[in-house]
Scaffold this motif. Sequence first.
Motif, PDB file in Angstrom:
ATOM      1  N   THR A  35       0.818  -1.194   0.000  1.00  0.00           N
ATOM      2  CA  THR A  35       0.000   0.000   0.000  1.00  0.00           C
ATOM      3  C   THR A  35       0.864   1.262   0.000  1.00  0.00           C
ATOM      4  O   THR A  35       0.613   2.202  -0.743  1.00  0.00           O
ATOM      5  CB  THR A  35      -0.960   0.019   1.203  1.00  0.00           C
ATOM      6  N   LEU A  36       1.893   1.246   0.826  1.00  0.00           N
ATOM      7  CA  LEU A  36       2.817   2.385   0.887  1.00  0.00           C
ATOM      8  C   LEU A  36       3.507   2.592  -0.462  1.00  0.00           C
ATOM      9  O   LEU A  36       3.603   3.723  -0.940  1.00  0.00           O
ATOM     10  CB  LEU A  36       3.845   2.160   1.996  1.00  0.00           C
ATOM     11  N   GLN A  37       3.948   1.504  -1.080  1.00  0.00           N
ATOM     12  CA  GLN A  37       4.595   1.617  -2.383  1.00  0.00           C
ATOM     13  C   GLN A  37       3.620   2.163  -3.425  1.00  0.00           C
ATOM     14  O   GLN A  37       3.982   3.023  -4.237  1.00  0.00           O
ATOM     15  CB  GLN A  37       5.131   0.264  -2.849  1.00  0.00           C
ATOM     16  N   ALA A  38       2.387   1.708  -3.409  1.00  0.00           N
ATOM     17  CA  ALA A  38       1.393   2.191  -4.360  1.00  0.00           C
ATOM     18  C   ALA A  38       1.108   3.686  -4.144  1.00  0.00           C
ATOM     19  O   ALA A  38       0.981   4.443  -5.111  1.00  0.00           O
ATOM     20  CB  ALA A  38       0.103   1.394  -4.237  1.00  0.00           C
ATOM     21  N   LEU A  39       1.027   4.102  -2.899  1.00  0.00           N
ATOM     22  CA  LEU A  39       0.784   5.511  -2.610  1.00  0.00           C
ATOM     23  C   LEU A  39       1.953   6.380  -3.076  1.00  0.00           C
ATOM     24  O   LEU A  39       1.748   7.455  -3.633  1.00  0.00           O
ATOM     25  CB  LEU A  39       0.540   5.718  -1.102  1.00  0.00           C
ATOM     26  N   VAL A  40       3.161   5.896  -2.847  1.00  0.00           N
ATOM     27  CA  VAL A  40       4.345   6.647  -3.289  1.00  0.00           C
ATOM     28  C   VAL A  40       4.342   6.789  -4.806  1.00  0.00           C
ATOM     29  O   VAL A  40       4.603   7.870  -5.353  1.00  0.00           O
ATOM     30  CB  VAL A  40       5.643   5.986  -2.795  1.00  0.00           C
ATOM     31  N   GLU A  41       4.042   5.695  -5.524  1.00  0.00           N
ATOM     32  CA  GLU A  41       4.010   5.759  -6.982  1.00  0.00           C
ATOM     33  C   GLU A  41       2.850   6.603  -7.482  1.00  0.00           C
ATOM     34  O   GLU A  41       2.968   7.270  -8.517  1.00  0.00           O
ATOM     35  CB  GLU A  41       3.940   4.345  -7.553  1.00  0.00           C
ATOM     36  N   LEU A  42       1.750   6.598  -6.766  1.00  0.00           N
ATOM     37  CA  LEU A  42       0.594   7.407  -7.148  1.00  0.00           C
ATOM     38  C   LEU A  42       0.898   8.890  -6.989  1.00  0.00           C
ATOM     39  O   LEU A  42       0.528   9.708  -7.849  1.00  0.00           O
ATOM     40  CB  LEU A  42      -0.618   7.028  -6.304  1.00  0.00           C
ATOM     41  N   ILE A  43       1.574   9.246  -5.921  1.00  0.00           N
ATOM     42  CA  ILE A  43       1.903  10.635  -5.651  1.00  0.00           C
ATOM     43  C   ILE A  43       3.002  11.134  -6.592  1.00  0.00           C
ATOM     44  O   ILE A  43       2.971  12.271  -7.055  1.00  0.00           O
ATOM     45  CB  ILE A  43       2.321  10.824  -4.185  1.00  0.00           C
ATOM     46  N   ALA A  44       3.953  10.273  -6.909  1.00  0.00           N
ATOM     47  CA  ALA A  44       5.102  10.675  -7.731  1.00  0.00           C
ATOM     48  C   ALA A  44       4.745  10.904  -9.185  1.00  0.00           C
ATOM     49  O   ALA A  44       3.813  10.638  -9.748  1.00  0.00           O
ATOM     50  CB  ALA A  44       6.198   9.640  -7.647  1.00  0.00           C
TER      51      ALA A  44
END
Length: 93
Positions: free
Chosen positions: A84-93
């Motif tokens: 989830t954290l990785q997905a959020l980071v990629e979504l924000i980036a």
Amino acid sequence: PRRLGTTLLAGATIGATQTTVIQSAAALGLYLVTATVLIWGTALAYVVGGDHAQAGIDQARHWVVDHIEAVAFVVALIFGLLFTLQALVELIA
């Protein structure tokens, strides 16, 4: 054969992902450290502690078997949070 199969599966999984060389190397390093600590840590504890260490290893093994559902839940929760954290980071980036 089981450890070899696990290693091959981990390598194939790392290789199949679309990651950079650095990310793949980090994943490989994490796998190697984890596998090394689990195997050599237990062996070293037995060599250093002898029968006393064997009693502790047996006790830990029995605890894991008795609490396997909780252990599986915590492991799945940690991986879920990491994904989830990785997905959020990629979504924000």
